[in-house]
Design a protein around this motif. Structure first.
Motif, PDB file in Angstrom:
ATOM      1  N   GLU A 149       9.084   4.690  -5.231  1.00  0.00           N
ATOM      2  CA  GLU A 149       9.029   3.548  -6.143  1.00  0.00           C
ATOM      3  C   GLU A 149       8.474   2.316  -5.428  1.00  0.00           C
ATOM      4  OE1 GLU A 149       9.604   1.696  -9.908  1.00  0.00           O
ATOM      5  OE2 GLU A 149       9.525   3.783  -9.244  1.00  0.00           O
ATOM      6  N   ARG A 150       8.875   2.086  -4.187  1.00  0.00           N
ATOM      7  CA  ARG A 150       8.347   0.938  -3.429  1.00  0.00           C
ATOM      8  C   ARG A 150       6.846   1.085  -3.220  1.00  0.00           C
ATOM      9  NH1 ARG A 150      12.940   1.857  -0.288  1.00  0.00           N
ATOM     10  NH2 ARG A 150      11.667   2.858   1.336  1.00  0.00           N
ATOM     11  N   ASN A 151       6.416   2.284  -2.831  1.00  0.00           N
ATOM     12  CA  ASN A 151       5.003   2.498  -2.546  1.00  0.00           C
ATOM     13  C   ASN A 151       4.135   2.474  -3.805  1.00  0.00           C
ATOM     14  OD1 ASN A 151       5.649   2.766   0.144  1.00  0.00           O
ATOM     15  ND2 ASN A 151       5.702   5.015   0.097  1.00  0.00           N
ATOM     16  N   ALA A 152       4.768   2.627  -4.977  1.00  0.00           N
ATOM     17  CA  ALA A 152       4.008   2.606  -6.224  1.00  0.00           C
ATOM     18  C   ALA A 152       3.376   1.244  -6.486  1.00  0.00           C
ATOM     19  CB  ALA A 152       4.896   2.999  -7.398  1.00  0.00           C
ATOM     20  N   SER A 153       3.860   0.206  -5.795  1.00  0.00           N
ATOM     21  CA  SER A 153       3.321  -1.145  -6.000  1.00  0.00           C
ATOM     22  C   SER A 153       2.191  -1.474  -5.027  1.00  0.00           C
ATOM     23  CB  SER A 153       4.437  -2.182  -5.854  1.00  0.00           C
ATOM     24  OG  SER A 153       4.975  -2.147  -4.536  1.00  0.00           O
ATOM     25  N   LEU A 154       1.855  -0.547  -4.134  1.00  0.00           N
ATOM     26  CA  LEU A 154       0.810  -0.827  -3.139  1.00  0.00           C
ATOM     27  C   LEU A 154      -0.574  -0.959  -3.776  1.00  0.00           C
ATOM     28  CD1 LEU A 154       1.913   1.600  -0.262  1.00  0.00           C
ATOM     29  CD2 LEU A 154       2.178  -0.899  -0.358  1.00  0.00           C
ATOM     30  N   ASN A 155      -0.807  -0.233  -4.867  1.00  0.00           N
ATOM     31  CA  ASN A 155      -2.082  -0.314  -5.577  1.00  0.00           C
ATOM     32  C   ASN A 155      -1.819  -0.919  -6.952  1.00  0.00           C
ATOM     33  OD1 ASN A 155      -4.437   0.094  -7.049  1.00  0.00           O
ATOM     34  ND2 ASN A 155      -4.841   2.114  -6.172  1.00  0.00           N
ATOM     35  N   PRO A 156      -2.085  -2.214  -7.134  1.00  0.00           N
ATOM     36  CA  PRO A 156      -1.775  -2.870  -8.415  1.00  0.00           C
ATOM     37  C   PRO A 156      -2.457  -2.213  -9.612  1.00  0.00           C
ATOM     38  CG  PRO A 156      -2.286  -4.498  -6.729  1.00  0.00           C
ATOM     39  CD  PRO A 156      -2.633  -3.167  -6.147  1.00  0.00           C
ATOM     40  N   GLN A 157      -3.634  -1.646  -9.411  1.00  0.00           N
ATOM     41  CA  GLN A 157      -4.351  -1.025 -10.521  1.00  0.00           C
ATOM     42  C   GLN A 157      -3.674   0.257 -11.001  1.00  0.00           C
ATOM     43  OE1 GLN A 157      -8.307  -0.669  -8.750  1.00  0.00           O
ATOM     44  NE2 GLN A 157      -9.033  -2.320 -10.077  1.00  0.00           N
ATOM     45  N   ALA A 158      -2.909   0.881 -10.137  1.00  0.00           N
ATOM     46  CA  ALA A 158      -2.275   2.153 -10.481  1.00  0.00           C
ATOM     47  C   ALA A 158      -0.771   2.042 -10.643  1.00  0.00           C
ATOM     48  CB  ALA A 158      -2.582   3.195  -9.407  1.00  0.00           C
ATOM     49  N   SER A 159      -0.204   0.883 -10.376  1.00  0.00           N
ATOM     50  CA  SER A 159       1.258   0.773 -10.360  1.00  0.00           C
ATOM     51  C   SER A 159       1.871   1.129 -11.708  1.00  0.00           C
ATOM     52  CB  SER A 159       1.671  -0.650  -9.952  1.00  0.00           C
ATOM     53  OG  SER A 159       1.170  -1.608 -10.889  1.00  0.00           O
TER      54      SER A 159
END
Length: 536
Positions: A124-134
């Motif tokens: 879940e934390r790493n899901a925010s690393l790419n704003p286009q895919a979050s």
């Protein structure tokens, strides 16, 4: 049989059998989140391994596993690796939480109950690393409740059940004998199995595949053979209908050929759809899915600051909840989706609200196919007003009556309505396919021949005795815009004439047989000797 030689059906059957033995007191609906969720996690982890190797992100020494190489190379620069992976894949999994690492811990009996929570939290934390895919990955595992008491009475017991699920999923090589990845196919089969064992609630997330094929063929018949094709499902459920459109489109599986759009109210089902599409190889760049109420929250780029900016699609497909309740307050008459039809769909029957929503988002050159209950063909009041307006606008292209018992959610017969905004003729094709099915134990199903017959009749668009009829606008008006199929397709079968002489002869023969039987019975009766009870 070797694992690599198992077919998708065989793997599904084995997984289903094993899952039933593991789930204990949990219902199929509750257990699906764990099975399907961990299958998706394995897919993401394996997909990441393929990326690391194929894109030369890491160097794998001879005899070294991909996971070991990844852990070694990312030890000092993990954040950089995670950011790089996320830019390409839309998500990233750290070495200590890959599927391979979790399996090593399970096999070495080093797995801790907290490892599963840490694994999902890290994702879940790493899901925010790419704003286009979050938006595509954030919260995708939110339905895996690791503290559910039905998994076990203690933290350790729940961890053991989760480890059993992971081991069960890991036991299969999800590739067929040709080496083709069939994980997505197995996933789809499992969704169908869960739907079949869920009952009425299954209608919220799954459209039987054969029915999906009919809708998909209808909306792709006139599709361009090249360029990007956009498809939208406003009540997408598990996303299976969207994927079937891709299957029926020429070159549908070519990278970038289809862009998927979908909206789903139920969060659990929305997560299921995200997983389903990605497990079938759909990249996050080629899908826009939303967790929202379609009738209350129009597609995000509809009306903005009072200015209408509708997104239009090449195809709209839908299997909405039948005759659902919705908020039809008077303000909705200002909504650009509904305002031009004179009335709003009734509060207790939102069927036409879904129809108008879909038409609003349909390109002038596109096709829409939607499954609805038969009542939309003839019900009066507000629905009659909307129906007449649709016909007068020349949007309704075809009415296809389907067999009863096709769906998990209802046994009632349904109808497929096909809409187009630009039509060369002012008529409506009626098809009565109510008898086109194969009887099943739990539900009926459409065969390939049934499907071909329906699609051929739609394509040829001509009268077929007791099956299809093309009605012009005058005929529709004569029927006061009532679209009930028996008014247009006569399926009445005359009883064969009765031969009175033959019937009289048959009765005479029966009388003779009765007389002979009575004579034989009386003869047998006369030979019986009565026993005196005192002699016993």
């Amino acid at each position: 049989m070797k694992k690599s030689e198992l077919t998708a059906h065989e793997i599904t059957n084995k997984l289903w059998s094993m899952a039933n033995s593991l789930r204990g007191t949990m219902t199929a609906t509750q257990y699906q989140d764990y099975i399907l969720g961990f299958m998706f996690y394995r897919y993401l982890s394996d997909h990441q391994e393929d990326y690391l190797v194929n894109e030369d992100v890491i160097d794998v020494a001879e005899g070294q596993s991909v996971n070991a190489a990844y852990a070694a190379e990312a030890a000092d620069d993990l954040d950089d690796y995670l950011e790089d992976i996320s830019k390409s894949l839309g998500y990233a999994i750290a070495p200590q939480f890959t599927w391979a690492t979790i399996m090593e811990k399970i096999n070495d009996e080093h797995i801790k109950p907290s490892d599963y929570q840490d694994m999902l939290d890290a994702f879940e934390r790493n899901a925010s690393l790419n704003p286009q895919a979050s938006a595509d990955f954030r919260g995708v595992f939110s339905n895996i409740h690791l503290n559910d008491s039905q998994l076990g009475n203690s933290t350790a017991a729940r961890a053991r059940v989760l480890s059993d699920v992971v081991k069960m999923i890991n036991d299969f090589d999800f590739r067929d004998e040709t080496g083709r990845d069939i994980l997505g196919t197995v996933y789809e089969y499992l969704i169908a199995e869960f739907a079949a064992n869920t009952g009425k609630k299954a209608g919220e997330f799954y459209t039987p595949h054969e029915v999906s094929i009919v809708l998909a063929k209808l909306v792709t018949l006139d599709a361009a053979t090249e360029g990007q094709f956009t498809v939208y499902d406003p009540t997408m459920g598990s996303g299976s209908l969207l994927l079937t459109v891709q299957d029926q489109l020429p070159d549908g599986h070519k990278a970038g050929r289809v862009h998927f759009h979908g909206q789903e109210l139920n969060t659990t089902t929305y997560n299921l759809a995200r997983m389903n599409l990605m497990m079938h190889g759909v990249e996050y760049q080629n899908m826009d899915l939303h967790n929202a109420d379609t009738l209350e929250n129009d597609w995000p780029d509809g009306e903005i600051n009072g200015i209408d900016h509708p997104r239009s699609f090449d195809a709209v497909v839908a299997n909405p909840p039948y005759s659902a309740h919705w908020d039809n307050n008077a303000n909705k008459m200002k909504d650009p989706r509904f305002k031009n039809y004179g009335k709003l769909a009734p509060k207790t029957k939102a069927d036409y609200a879904f129809v108008l929503h879909g038409i609003y988002h349909l390109k002038n050159t596109g096709t829409m196919a939607i499954i609805l209950p038969h009542g939309v063909l003839f019900r009066g009041s507000a629905e009659a007003t909307i129906r007449q307006t649709l016909i007068e606008n020349n949007y309704l292209d075809a009415v296809i009556g389907m067999p009863s018992g096709l769906f998990y959610s209802t046994s009632i017969p349904t109808v497929i309505l096909v809409f187009k905004k630009q039509r060369n003729t002012k008529d409506i094709l009626f098809i009565d396919a109510s008898k086109e099915f194969e009887k099943g134990k739990k539900q009926n199903r459409l065969t390939d021949d049934n499907i071909d017959k329906i699609i051929s009749a739609y394509r040829e668009r001509k009268d077929v005795d007791k099956f299809a009829h093309v009605a012009d606008l005058d005929e529709i008006k004569e029927n006061e815009f009532n679209l009930n199929i028996p008014r247009y397709v006569d399926t009445f079968e005359e009883e064969p004439p009765i031969d009175i002489s033959a019937v009289e002869q048959e009765l005479a023969d029966l009388d003779k047989q009765i007389a002979v039987a009575e004579k034989e019975f009386n003869e047998m009766k006369s030979q019986l000797v009565e026993t005196n009870q005192d002699e016993k």
